[in-house]
Enzyme design. Structure first.
Site, PDB file in Angstrom:
ATOM      1  N   ARG A 227       0.860  -1.186   0.000  1.00  0.00           N
ATOM      2  CA  ARG A 227       0.000   0.000   0.000  1.00  0.00           C
ATOM      3  C   ARG A 227       0.893   1.231   0.000  1.00  0.00           C
ATOM      4  O   ARG A 227       1.861   1.315   0.774  1.00  0.00           O
ATOM      5  CB  ARG A 227      -0.900   0.030   1.244  1.00  0.00           C
ATOM      6  CG  ARG A 227      -2.059  -0.951   1.217  1.00  0.00           C
ATOM      7  CD  ARG A 227      -3.128  -0.589   0.177  1.00  0.00           C
ATOM      8  NE  ARG A 227      -4.258  -1.507   0.149  1.00  0.00           N
ATOM      9  CZ  ARG A 227      -4.362  -2.602  -0.623  1.00  0.00           C
ATOM     10  NH1 ARG A 227      -3.387  -2.907  -1.461  1.00  0.00           N
ATOM     11  NH2 ARG A 227      -5.442  -3.362  -0.564  1.00  0.00           N
TER      12      ARG A 227
ATOM     13  N   GLU B 263      -3.280   7.337  -5.234  1.00  0.00           N
ATOM     14  CA  GLU B 263      -3.498   6.636  -6.499  1.00  0.00           C
ATOM     15  C   GLU B 263      -4.751   7.212  -7.141  1.00  0.00           C
ATOM     16  O   GLU B 263      -5.713   7.448  -6.424  1.00  0.00           O
ATOM     17  CB  GLU B 263      -3.694   5.138  -6.256  1.00  0.00           C
ATOM     18  CG  GLU B 263      -2.412   4.455  -5.830  1.00  0.00           C
ATOM     19  CD  GLU B 263      -2.582   2.965  -5.558  1.00  0.00           C
ATOM     20  OE1 GLU B 263      -3.648   2.404  -5.902  1.00  0.00           O
ATOM     21  OE2 GLU B 263      -1.664   2.375  -4.993  1.00  0.00           O
TER      22      GLU B 263
ATOM     23  N   HIS C 261      -0.727  -0.272  -9.801  1.00  0.00           N
ATOM     24  CA  HIS C 261      -1.424  -1.184  -8.873  1.00  0.00           C
ATOM     25  C   HIS C 261      -2.021  -2.396  -9.614  1.00  0.00           C
ATOM     26  O   HIS C 261      -3.229  -2.587  -9.639  1.00  0.00           O
ATOM     27  CB  HIS C 261      -2.521  -0.422  -8.097  1.00  0.00           C
ATOM     28  CG  HIS C 261      -2.875  -1.096  -6.794  1.00  0.00           C
ATOM     29  ND1 HIS C 261      -3.289  -0.418  -5.684  1.00  0.00           N
ATOM     30  CD2 HIS C 261      -2.882  -2.408  -6.421  1.00  0.00           C
ATOM     31  CE1 HIS C 261      -3.540  -1.252  -4.697  1.00  0.00           C
ATOM     32  NE2 HIS C 261      -3.299  -2.480  -5.124  1.00  0.00           N
TER      33      HIS C 261
HETATM   34  C1  DGY Z   1      -5.256  -6.335  -2.798  1.00  0.00           C
HETATM   35  O1  DGY Z   1      -5.803  -7.397  -3.084  1.00  0.00           O
HETATM   36  O2  DGY Z   1      -5.195  -5.900  -1.640  1.00  0.00           O
HETATM   37  C2  DGY Z   1      -4.683  -5.578  -3.936  1.00  0.00           C
HETATM   38  O3  DGY Z   1      -3.720  -4.672  -3.550  1.00  0.00           O
HETATM   39  C3  DGY Z   1      -5.788  -4.886  -4.671  1.00  0.00           C
HETATM   40  O4  DGY Z   1      -6.202  -3.777  -3.979  1.00  0.00           O
END
Ligand code: DGY
Length: 325
Positions: A237, A266, A285
């Site tokens: 993250r 993002e 991402h």
């Molecule tokens: C997750 O599965 O947490 C990925 O980062 C998609 O948000």
């Protein structure tokens, strides 16, 4: 029974719900739903499948305590106020495991790309800068026998560590809330404190959840403790690193490079200076973005909400306290 799905997802989950006689409604556009739109949608359904970009706060959960389940279409669930969901009796599910290898592949890909400045070389060709062979210019660094520091050795961190061990015989160190002796044995991995992780790693790869504890953890102080040749990889993250401090650390040569699949915020602005640095690779991402992982996530999310509609425990439950256990 009706399930609202806040973005188009692969058919697997929708077909599963249909086969159980559940009606599904899918948000028809590519844009994320506003809080008002989420609220309106939730009012007339029994469960929801949501995306990690959908913010589910206490107010939403209080207004929609009739929901029998909410499943994130993601493994991370920092977008949901879990304590409030538990308070209002709503089981929350996620989609673990099935995306671990896909996400670890992206962490590995970023590490390798940064070590050889691959995105930069691609841009050089586009800029007509592919001239004669230059033995001393734009060199990368080898990963063989280097040290990988894993921040958060869960399922994705383990897959990244395996890739690094078997591809480059990397030495594995990790920092986690708790030790995992099984993995230590498998990979000859060593548990270290946070400072040691920063100081000894040639590559630091983030695989922890975003929590109050991990938020902003990779700040100016952290970057200043890392090796000058270190590669910073974040596929977890964006909230875990301070992007300004990262930029400064790269500009000042405090670390070698960075590979990010997640940014803060993002989407990242297209003119962000990080995008033009030779030792930086950034992706939008896409950790879980393989056909196989996304289909499996769809099914997992559907299985979660179906269990909730049946009054059963969600197979991939995040807040098991909601059942009083
Ligand atoms: C997750 O599965 O947490 C990925 O980062 C998609 O948000």
């Amino acid at each position: 029974m009706k399930v609202y799905i806040t973005r188009k997802i692969p058919d697997t989950g929708i077909e599963f719900l249909k086969s159980k006689g559940i009606e599904t409604i899918v948000w028809p556009t590519r844009n994320p739903m506003s809080p008002e739109e989420l609220n309106t949608a939730a009012a007339s359904v029994d469960a929801m499948i949501i995306m990690s970009g959908d913010k589910i706060d206490a107010k939403f959960l209080q207004n929609n305590s009739h929901l029998k389940a909410i499943s994130n279409y993601a493994v991370g669930f920092d977008n949901i106020d879990i304590a409030a969901a538990t308070k209002f009796g709503i089981p929350i599910g996620n989609t673990p495991d099935v995306l671990s290898e896909a996400t670890a592949d992206i962490a590995f890909l970023l590490m390798l790309n940064v070590s050889r400045k691959a995105f930069y070389h691609h841009k050089r060709i586009l800029n007509r800068d592919w001239d004669t062979f230059q033995p001393t210019l734009n060199l990368g660094i080898s990963l063989r026998d280097k040290t990988l520091g894993v921040f958060g050795l869960g399922r994705i961190g383990l897959e990244m560590a395996r890739r690094c061990k078997y591809a480059y015989n990397m030495n594995i160190i990790y920092h986690n809330r708790s030790r995992n002796e099984e993995i230590e044995k498998e990979l000859d991995a060593k548990y270290v404190d946070f400072d040691t992780l920063l100081k000894e790693s040639d590559v630091i790869s983030l695989h922890a959840a975003l929590t109050e504890e991990t938020k902003g953890r990779f700040n100016a102080t952290a970057f200043s403790k890392m090796k000058k040749n270190a590669i910073f990889v974040n596929t977890a993250r964006g909230g875990m690193h301070d992007e300004k401090a990262l930029l400064a650390a790269l500009e000042n040569g405090e670390i070698w490079g960075a590979g990010l699949d997640v940014t803060n915020p993002e989407p990242m602005q297209a003119d962000h200076p990080l995008l033009n640095m030779p030792n930086v690779c950034i992706l939008p991402h896409i950790g879980s973005a393989t056909q196989e992982a996304r289909s499996a996530m769809s099914l997992r999310a559907a299985e979660n909400v179906f269990a909730g509609l049946e009054g059963k425990i969600l197979p991939f439950i995040v807040n098991k306290e909601v059942y009083g256990c």
